[in-house]
Design a protein around this motif. Structure first.
Motif, PDB file in Angstrom:
ATOM      1  N   GLY A 277      -4.460   4.257 -10.029  1.00 52.23           N
ATOM      2  CA  GLY A 277      -3.808   5.490 -10.458  1.00 52.23           C
ATOM      3  C   GLY A 277      -3.401   6.348  -9.279  1.00 52.23           C
ATOM      4  N   ASP A 278      -4.031   7.516  -9.141  1.00 52.71           N
ATOM      5  CA  ASP A 278      -3.657   8.481  -8.108  1.00 52.71           C
ATOM      6  C   ASP A 278      -4.303   8.193  -6.757  1.00 52.71           C
ATOM      7  OD1 ASP A 278      -2.040   9.937  -9.823  1.00 52.71           O
ATOM      8  OD2 ASP A 278      -3.675  11.253 -10.467  1.00 52.71           O
ATOM      9  N   PHE A 279      -4.984   7.095  -6.595  1.00 50.87           N
ATOM     10  CA  PHE A 279      -5.690   6.777  -5.350  1.00 50.87           C
ATOM     11  C   PHE A 279      -4.729   6.850  -4.167  1.00 50.87           C
ATOM     12  CE2 PHE A 279      -7.811   4.466  -2.083  1.00 50.87           C
ATOM     13  CZ  PHE A 279      -9.166   4.485  -2.374  1.00 50.87           C
ATOM     14  N   LEU A 280      -5.092   7.651  -3.143  1.00 49.64           N
ATOM     15  CA  LEU A 280      -4.239   7.796  -1.961  1.00 49.64           C
ATOM     16  C   LEU A 280      -4.617   6.728  -0.943  1.00 49.64           C
ATOM     17  CD1 LEU A 280      -2.019   9.356  -0.483  1.00 49.64           C
ATOM     18  CD2 LEU A 280      -3.817  10.794   0.511  1.00 49.64           C
ATOM     19  N   ALA A 281      -3.864   5.651  -0.928  1.00 49.40           N
ATOM     20  CA  ALA A 281      -4.122   4.534  -0.014  1.00 49.40           C
ATOM     21  C   ALA A 281      -3.187   4.632   1.181  1.00 49.40           C
ATOM     22  CB  ALA A 281      -3.941   3.211  -0.737  1.00 49.40           C
ATOM     23  N   SER A 282      -3.387   5.655   1.992  1.00 47.55           N
ATOM     24  CA  SER A 282      -2.540   5.864   3.165  1.00 47.55           C
ATOM     25  C   SER A 282      -3.400   6.208   4.372  1.00 47.55           C
ATOM     26  CB  SER A 282      -1.536   6.998   2.912  1.00 47.55           C
ATOM     27  OG  SER A 282      -0.832   7.315   4.099  1.00 47.55           O
ATOM     28  N   TYR A 283      -3.246   5.420   5.433  1.00 45.17           N
ATOM     29  CA  TYR A 283      -3.919   5.758   6.684  1.00 45.17           C
ATOM     30  C   TYR A 283      -3.295   6.995   7.334  1.00 45.17           C
ATOM     31  CZ  TYR A 283      -5.848   1.020   6.353  1.00 45.17           C
ATOM     32  OH  TYR A 283      -6.494  -0.114   5.938  1.00 45.17           O
ATOM     33  N   LEU A 284      -2.083   7.348   6.928  1.00 49.52           N
ATOM     34  CA  LEU A 284      -1.383   8.493   7.531  1.00 49.52           C
ATOM     35  C   LEU A 284      -2.116   9.796   7.298  1.00 49.52           C
ATOM     36  CD1 LEU A 284       1.468   8.816   9.027  1.00 49.52           C
ATOM     37  CD2 LEU A 284       0.883   6.565   8.165  1.00 49.52           C
ATOM     38  N   ASN A 285      -2.969   9.857   6.297  1.00 47.38           N
ATOM     39  CA  ASN A 285      -3.680  11.092   6.009  1.00 47.38           C
ATOM     40  C   ASN A 285      -4.936  11.211   6.874  1.00 47.38           C
ATOM     41  OD1 ASN A 285      -5.277  13.087   3.852  1.00 47.38           O
ATOM     42  ND2 ASN A 285      -3.047  13.266   3.819  1.00 47.38           N
ATOM     43  N   TYR A 286      -4.746  11.018   8.175  1.00 45.30           N
ATOM     44  CA  TYR A 286      -5.829  11.140   9.150  1.00 45.30           C
ATOM     45  C   TYR A 286      -5.848  12.559   9.718  1.00 45.30           C
ATOM     46  CZ  TYR A 286      -2.061  10.624  12.604  1.00 45.30           C
ATOM     47  OH  TYR A 286      -0.904  10.793  13.335  1.00 45.30           O
ATOM     48  N   TYR A 287      -6.894  12.863  10.483  1.00 43.68           N
ATOM     49  CA  TYR A 287      -7.050  14.205  11.062  1.00 43.68           C
ATOM     50  C   TYR A 287      -7.380  14.092  12.539  1.00 43.68           C
ATOM     51  CZ  TYR A 287      -8.978  18.897  11.879  1.00 43.68           C
ATOM     52  OH  TYR A 287      -9.228  20.167  12.372  1.00 43.68           O
ATOM     53  N   VAL A 288      -6.648  14.826  13.366  1.00 47.46           N
ATOM     54  CA  VAL A 288      -6.875  14.846  14.808  1.00 47.46           C
ATOM     55  C   VAL A 288      -7.710  16.066  15.157  1.00 47.46           C
ATOM     56  CG1 VAL A 288      -5.817  14.849  17.088  1.00 47.46           C
ATOM     57  CG2 VAL A 288      -4.655  13.707  15.184  1.00 47.46           C
ATOM     58  N   ALA A 289      -8.932  15.845  15.612  1.00 51.62           N
ATOM     59  CA  ALA A 289      -9.834  16.913  16.023  1.00 51.62           C
ATOM     60  C   ALA A 289     -10.003  16.875  17.537  1.00 51.62           C
ATOM     61  CB  ALA A 289     -11.183  16.750  15.324  1.00 51.62           C
ATOM     62  N   ASN A 290     -10.804  17.785  18.055  1.00 49.29           N
ATOM     63  CA  ASN A 290     -11.094  17.786  19.488  1.00 49.29           C
ATOM     64  C   ASN A 290     -11.860  16.510  19.839  1.00 49.29           C
ATOM     65  OD1 ASN A 290     -10.003  20.351  19.588  1.00 49.29           O
ATOM     66  ND2 ASN A 290     -11.985  21.407  19.646  1.00 49.29           N
ATOM     67  N   GLY A 291     -11.237  15.635  20.585  1.00 51.20           N
ATOM     68  CA  GLY A 291     -11.925  14.444  21.067  1.00 51.20           C
ATOM     69  C   GLY A 291     -12.031  13.298  20.090  1.00 51.20           C
ATOM     70  N   ALA A 292     -11.460  13.428  18.882  1.00 54.24           N
ATOM     71  CA  ALA A 292     -11.612  12.359  17.902  1.00 54.24           C
ATOM     72  C   ALA A 292     -10.466  12.381  16.898  1.00 54.24           C
ATOM     73  CB  ALA A 292     -12.943  12.471  17.160  1.00 54.24           C
ATOM     74  N   VAL A 293     -10.231  11.218  16.302  1.00 53.88           N
ATOM     75  CA  VAL A 293      -9.301  11.071  15.189  1.00 53.88           C
ATOM     76  C   VAL A 293     -10.093  10.490  14.022  1.00 53.88           C
ATOM     77  CG1 VAL A 293      -7.179  10.004  14.352  1.00 53.88           C
ATOM     78  CG2 VAL A 293      -7.370  10.640  16.758  1.00 53.88           C
ATOM     79  N   PHE A 294      -9.999  11.120  12.864  1.00 55.42           N
ATOM     80  CA  PHE A 294     -10.724  10.681  11.680  1.00 55.42           C
ATOM     81  C   PHE A 294      -9.737  10.057  10.704  1.00 55.42           C
ATOM     82  CE2 PHE A 294     -13.151  13.951  13.695  1.00 55.42           C
ATOM     83  CZ  PHE A 294     -14.447  13.455  13.670  1.00 55.42           C
ATOM     84  N   VAL A 295      -9.997   8.797  10.334  1.00 53.61           N
ATOM     85  CA  VAL A 295      -9.050   8.023   9.541  1.00 53.61           C
ATOM     86  C   VAL A 295      -9.814   7.283   8.451  1.00 53.61           C
ATOM     87  CG1 VAL A 295      -9.175   6.048  11.126  1.00 53.61           C
ATOM     88  CG2 VAL A 295      -7.161   6.326   9.666  1.00 53.61           C
ATOM     89  N   PRO A 296      -9.214   7.114   7.278  1.00 55.80           N
ATOM     90  CA  PRO A 296      -9.918   6.397   6.213  1.00 55.80           C
ATOM     91  C   PRO A 296     -10.077   4.912   6.518  1.00 55.80           C
ATOM     92  CG  PRO A 296      -8.071   7.680   5.335  1.00 55.80           C
ATOM     93  CD  PRO A 296      -7.920   7.645   6.827  1.00 55.80           C
ATOM     94  N   SER A 297     -11.091   4.322   5.906  1.00 55.92           N
ATOM     95  CA  SER A 297     -11.192   2.866   5.810  1.00 55.92           C
ATOM     96  C   SER A 297     -11.125   2.523   4.327  1.00 55.92           C
ATOM     97  CB  SER A 297     -12.495   2.348   6.424  1.00 55.92           C
ATOM     98  OG  SER A 297     -13.621   2.884   5.743  1.00 55.92           O
ATOM     99  N   PHE A 298     -10.453   1.419   4.003  1.00 49.16           N
ATOM    100  CA  PHE A 298     -10.212   1.094   2.601  1.00 49.16           C
ATOM    101  C   PHE A 298     -10.738  -0.276   2.177  1.00 49.16           C
ATOM    102  CE2 PHE A 298      -6.679   4.180   3.439  1.00 49.16           C
ATOM    103  CZ  PHE A 298      -7.088   5.155   2.528  1.00 49.16           C
ATOM    104  N   GLY A 299     -11.462  -0.949   3.059  1.00 48.52           N
ATOM    105  CA  GLY A 299     -12.029  -2.230   2.682  1.00 48.52           C
ATOM    106  C   GLY A 299     -11.126  -3.425   2.918  1.00 48.52           C
ATOM    107  N   ASP A 300      -9.936  -3.184   3.448  1.00 51.87           N
ATOM    108  CA  ASP A 300      -9.046  -4.265   3.888  1.00 51.87           C
ATOM    109  C   ASP A 300      -9.264  -4.388   5.390  1.00 51.87           C
ATOM    110  OD1 ASP A 300      -6.955  -5.822   4.842  1.00 51.87           O
ATOM    111  OD2 ASP A 300      -5.422  -4.909   3.574  1.00 51.87           O
ATOM    112  N   GLY A 301     -10.108  -5.336   5.787  1.00 48.12           N
ATOM    113  CA  GLY A 301     -10.549  -5.399   7.174  1.00 48.12           C
ATOM    114  C   GLY A 301      -9.417  -5.469   8.175  1.00 48.12           C
ATOM    115  N   ARG A 302      -8.426  -6.298   7.908  1.00 51.06           N
ATOM    116  CA  ARG A 302      -7.320  -6.444   8.855  1.00 51.06           C
ATOM    117  C   ARG A 302      -6.518  -5.148   8.965  1.00 51.06           C
ATOM    118  NH1 ARG A 302      -3.493 -11.602   8.260  1.00 51.06           N
ATOM    119  NH2 ARG A 302      -5.511 -12.528   8.812  1.00 51.06           N
TER     120      ARG A 302
END
Length: 347
Positions: A277-302
């Motif tokens: 349904g509405d599941f947001l399956a996008s790596y683009l919705n990441y966040y750039v913080a001081n010294g790090a980038v936070f990005v989702p993992s979705f279980g598709d290893g590759r």
């Protein structure tokens, strides 16, 4: 037409910085929407708490929570996160919180008059007031926009260029009777924008009317990351949105006249995702913080590994932290939607 600046300082010289500049802190919100999340609320809150603690390893974090939820929220996030007693309805701080702007020696917040993504969600009465209440708490100037928008609909390079979708900003559910020229003029004054690169997006396919922060993001001035369908994806309205954006970006120049380098970031294989349904399956919705980038993992290893490696390449010197955020992704949002940065003051 200028934005409504009642109770606001003169707006000349304000600019929305790029996300990768130093932050003073990150804000998140503790969801209170029992009618929306029902049995999922504990898992949603746990995801917000894990994200808050992860970001707090790299910069100060403040969590907004209804006063009656303050103690429980504090226990969940621990002592490294400050909890502010500001009433919120939902967790999407990017959209209901202020969009911060700066100029030498000052920081302010733009209040875009959050209306539940075109009056699609109820209740949002407290979310509508979050920007004003947070800025009052911080003692920062509030710039009243005079148009309705959400932070997720605004993507900047910090050098005068804005990426946005027509389906979100030029939509009668937010800005009836406001044409492109009016919206561009307001954003120019409020955010220091010299050029808007418009992508078509799509109306009504999701609650945001296709926010740009799950479609196209600046990785650096002149470099745009674009969400692309996973290999073998069947054509649908979202593949059409991505195809249109690719063509538009390949022919665009930024505010300084540079052609854009477009870097494609494939989405994960939907069959690996624990949601629909509405599941947001996008790596683009990441966040750039001081010294790090936070990005989702979705279980598709590759695909997860590719996203992590690409973001590490595009943001050298920052750790790339992947988090399982399925409980909030099921409700149409991601890490970027849940966070909002306050830039550090420059002199």
């Amino acid at each position: 037409m200028s934005p409504n600046s009642e109770n606001s300082p003169p707006i000349a010289g304000w600019r929305m910085p790029a996300e990768w500049v130093p932050h003073a802190r990150t804000y998140l919100s503790w969801p209170a929407h029992t009618s929306l999340y029902r049995a999922d609320l504990p898992a949603v809150r746990d995801t917000v708490a894990r994200l808050a603690r992860a970001v707090a390893d790299h910069e100060p974090v403040a969590l907004l929570a209804r006063p009656e939820h303050r103690d429980a929220a504090q226990r969940a996030v621990g002592g490294a996160v400050e909890v502010l007693p500001i009433p919120v309805d939902d967790l999407w701080t990017r959209d209901h919180g202020p969009t911060f702007v700066s100029r030498p020696g000052a920081v302010a917040g733009v209040d875009f008059g959050f209306n539940g993504w075109g009056d699609k969600q109820h209740p949002h009465e407290d979310d509508h007031r979050v920007a004003r209440r947070l800025l009052d708490h911080l003692g920062l100037p509030r710039l009243a926009a005079g148009i309705v928008a959400e932070g997720g609909s605004l993507e900047v390079d910090g050098e005068g260029t804005l990426l946005a979708t027509e389906s979100s900003l030029l939509n009668d559910n937010r800005n009836p009777g406001r044409d492109k020229e009016h919206v561009e003029a307001v954003l120019g004054e409020l955010l220091g924008i010299d050029k808007v690169i418009w992508l078509a997006g799509v109306r009504g396919a999701d609650i945001t009317d296709c926010h740009v922060d799950a479609l196209a993001r600046f990785a650096a001035p002149g470099v745009v990351l674009l969400d692309r369908p996973a290999a073998g994806s069947a054509p649908d309205e979202w593949t059409a949105v991505s195809d249109q954006a690719l063509k538009a970006l390949q022919h665009a120049t930024d505010a300084r006249g540079r052609p854009l380098e477009v870097v494609e970031l494939p989405a994960p294989d939907r069959s690996r995702i624990r949601g629909s349904g509405d599941f947001l399956a996008s790596y683009l919705n990441y966040y750039v913080a001081n010294g790090a980038v936070f990005v989702p993992s979705f279980g598709d290893g590759r695909a997860d590994d590719h996203a992590r490696g690409l973001l590490a390449e595009l943001h050298p010197g920052r750790a790339v932290v992947q988090l399982d955020i399925d409980p909030i992704a099921r409700y149409g949002g991601g890490i970027h939607c849940a966070t909002q940065q306050e830039p550090a003051m420059t002199m």
